[in-house]
Design a protein around this motif. Structure first.
Motif, PDB file in Angstrom:
ATOM      1  N   ALA A  60       0.838  -1.210   0.000  1.00 38.98           N
ATOM      2  CA  ALA A  60       0.000   0.000   0.000  1.00 38.98           C
ATOM      3  C   ALA A  60       0.867   1.253   0.000  1.00 38.98           C
ATOM      4  CB  ALA A  60      -0.932  -0.003   1.215  1.00 38.98           C
ATOM      5  N   TYR A  61       2.053   1.181   0.642  1.00 36.88           N
ATOM      6  CA  TYR A  61       2.947   2.338   0.672  1.00 36.88           C
ATOM      7  C   TYR A  61       3.404   2.735  -0.731  1.00 36.88           C
ATOM      8  CZ  TYR A  61       3.477   2.360   5.766  1.00 36.88           C
ATOM      9  OH  TYR A  61       3.250   2.473   7.115  1.00 36.88           O
ATOM     10  N   LEU A  87      -9.376   6.188   7.840  1.00 35.26           N
ATOM     11  CA  LEU A  87      -9.161   5.115   6.864  1.00 35.26           C
ATOM     12  C   LEU A  87      -8.665   3.847   7.557  1.00 35.26           C
ATOM     13  CD1 LEU A  87      -9.418   4.669   3.841  1.00 35.26           C
ATOM     14  CD2 LEU A  87      -7.034   5.381   3.576  1.00 35.26           C
ATOM     15  N   ILE A  88      -7.779   4.000   8.543  1.00 33.83           N
ATOM     16  CA  ILE A  88      -7.318   2.835   9.314  1.00 33.83           C
ATOM     17  C   ILE A  88      -8.487   2.220  10.074  1.00 33.83           C
ATOM     18  CG2 ILE A  88      -5.783   2.039  11.150  1.00 33.83           C
ATOM     19  CD1 ILE A  88      -3.912   4.347  10.407  1.00 33.83           C
ATOM     20  N   PHE A 107      -9.382 -10.483   4.598  1.00 27.42           N
ATOM     21  CA  PHE A 107      -8.279 -10.091   5.490  1.00 27.42           C
ATOM     22  C   PHE A 107      -7.216  -9.298   4.724  1.00 27.42           C
ATOM     23  CE2 PHE A 107      -9.684 -13.775   8.188  1.00 27.42           C
ATOM     24  CZ  PHE A 107      -9.897 -13.042   9.353  1.00 27.42           C
ATOM     25  N   ILE A 108      -6.905  -9.770   3.504  1.00 30.14           N
ATOM     26  CA  ILE A 108      -5.914  -9.093   2.673  1.00 30.14           C
ATOM     27  C   ILE A 108      -6.384  -7.676   2.328  1.00 30.14           C
ATOM     28  CG2 ILE A 108      -4.822  -9.100   0.398  1.00 30.14           C
ATOM     29  CD1 ILE A 108      -3.607 -11.090   2.263  1.00 30.14           C
ATOM     30  N   THR A 109      -7.664  -7.559   1.978  1.00 33.61           N
ATOM     31  CA  THR A 109      -8.223  -6.248   1.641  1.00 33.61           C
ATOM     32  C   THR A 109      -8.174  -5.309   2.844  1.00 33.61           C
ATOM     33  OG1 THR A 109      -9.711  -7.289   0.036  1.00 33.61           O
ATOM     34  CG2 THR A 109     -10.254  -5.052   0.739  1.00 33.61           C
ATOM     35  N   SER A 116      -2.995   1.741   3.604  1.00 40.19           N
ATOM     36  CA  SER A 116      -3.253   2.996   2.889  1.00 40.19           C
ATOM     37  C   SER A 116      -3.429   4.147   3.869  1.00 40.19           C
ATOM     38  CB  SER A 116      -4.508   2.856   2.015  1.00 40.19           C
ATOM     39  OG  SER A 116      -4.335   1.843   1.045  1.00 40.19           O
ATOM     40  N   GLY A 117      -4.149   3.890   4.966  1.00 36.73           N
ATOM     41  CA  GLY A 117      -4.307   4.915   5.994  1.00 36.73           C
ATOM     42  C   GLY A 117      -2.981   5.306   6.615  1.00 36.73           C
TER      43      GLY A 117
END
Length: 438
Positions: A60-61, A87-88, A107-109, A116-117
């Motif tokens: 995500a980073y 977002l987290i 879980f992956i999503t 992302s958060g």
């Protein structure tokens, strides 16, 4: 008549708020060390599949870096941090349907949303930390935040065990496999359900923190002047890629984040396969040694040794430990007994102790590489910093290689995948950071 001099604004409130955020970074990031072996049991995963949990978090980073920088420009620093917390919280809420259905893709999503958060929180808070006070004391502020971050990483697995596992804290992959089919299914269902309330509680806490942050007196950064200066500089010729010390530093950080994630997130996998009681909380040992290493760095640099000298020692220690992990006796607790057994703290088998000690080898790399890589960049410093952040992608890629190696050659032998990474960090410490021409 004297003109009253306006005192500089206090950095206490921003430091407290940013410190809280750095604690959140560390806590959520290093929950993965307990979550990976936990979900390996719940979702019946092999080693490579289990490491997809870390991959989805760290990738995500990379994927979200540019979109989140756009959000940051639109919202401003304070509002972007608030958005990141929300977002987290949304990602934590996704753990509820994932746990109820035991669906790995959910879980992956959820992990990707949480990552992302954290991406926007990291993008906003790191420059804010530098800008809220005098530049000459920025390093001290960063060091304090680093200790908060790793301290939270030490705490996270223990909280996970207490809130999620409860009476099942001693569970391992081996103990689950030994159960009859019906009892095994019932216990896996119980484990999955135990995730729901802690993650809902964490989501609620993050929402409250976001509300408190939005109404706080945290001042907004005014970087318009700096942005104009940067725009003028970008008109000149040249490329950020012309600096070997930076490009090689990005690769060094790529390697570092990879081995850091392996040391923190796979110790539970190794402990579970060796039947170590409380294996899901073993990340705390790695984080403890990272805190020790971070503290040693604050004391030793520059009083006793330079950054690149300590980086050299760290990489050599990493290579030695990685070579030793497969060769130490899994029945022996010798090294743990010598290091901390006299305190009464539970000792670990020698291979697991060596994995935990990788935290000590890793601790100094991030704070040492940054100043070495940015030295002499001048007007390219901002873009160089952005490239260094991209090095976090190593936390997504390298652990996957570890997972494939673990499936084919055994989990302890898989730690040899870290040796090329430490070797490159050693090259950077000895020569790479000195290079000024290709």
């Amino acid at each position: 008549m004297q003109t009253a001099v306006k005192p500089p604004p206090s950095t206490m409130l921003p430091m407290v708020i940013i410190g809280t955020l750095f604690f959140v970074f560390g806590f959520i990031t290093w929950l993965n060390g307990a979550l990976i072996p936990f979900l390996q049991i719940v979702c019946n995963l092999n080693g490579a599949e289990a490491l997809l949990i870390a991959f989805s978090f760290y990738i995500a980073y990379v994927v979200m870096a540019l979109p989140m920088s756009f959000v940051l420009n639109k919202l401003g620093y304070k509002n972007a941090m608030t958005f990141g917390l929300l977002l987290i919280a949304a990602g934590c809420c996704l753990f509820v349907p994932a746990a109820k259905t035991q669906t790995f893709i959910l879980f992956i999503t959820a992990q990707f949303v949480v990552g992302s958060g954290l991406t926007i929180l990291q993008t906003a808070s790191n420059p804010y930390l530098v800008k809220i006070g005098p530049s000459e004391s920025a390093a001290a502020r960063i060091s304090i935040m680093g200790l908060l971050n790793k301290g939270a990483g030490w705490l996270a697995p223990m909280v996970f065990i207490a809130l999620v596992l409860g009476d099942l804290s001693g569970i391992t992959e081996q103990s689950i496999a030994a159960l009859p089919e019906a009892e095994r299914s019932a216990q896996i269902q119980q484990l999955a359900q135990s995730l729901i309330m802690p993650y809902l509680g964490m989501a609620a806490a993050l929402v409250l923190l976001a509300i408190a942050l939005s109404f706080s007196g945290l001042p907004e950064l005014d970087l318009d002047v700096e942005d104009k200066k940067l725009a003028e500089r970008e008109k000149s010729k040249g490329s950020v890629l012309q600096f070997p010390q930076l490009v090689l530093g990005v690769i060094a950080l790529f390697c570092y984040v990879g081995v850091e994630v392996i040391a923190g997130d796979t110790i539970g996998l190794a402990g579970s396969q060796l039947g170590v009681p409380g294996a899901l909380g073993l990340t705390s040992y790695t984080m403890f040694f990272m805190v020790v290493g971070y503290s040693l760095g604050l004391v030793l640099v520059p009083r006793v040794c330079t950054q690149h000298q300590l980086l050299t020692l760290s990489s050599v220690l990493g290579i030695a430990l990685s070579i030793g992990i497969p060769f130490t006796n899994a029945e022996s607790h010798f090294f743990a007994s010598v290091l901390w057994g006299w305190t009464g703290i539970t000792t670990l088998p020698d291979p697991i102790t060596f994995i935990a000690l990788l935290g000590l080898a890793n601790a100094i790399v991030w704070p040492a590489v940054w100043p070495l890589a940015l030295e002499g960049l001048g007007k390219f410093t901002a873009r160089g910093s952005a490239l260094l952040i991209m090095g976090i992608a190593g936390g997504a890629i390298i652990p996957l290689l570890f997972g494939f190696a673990a499936d084919h050659f055994g989990v302890l032998n898989a730690y040899w995948t870290t040796i090329p990474c430490y070797a490159f960090i050693l090259f950077y410490a000895l020569k790479g950071w000195r290079l000024r021409e290709w």
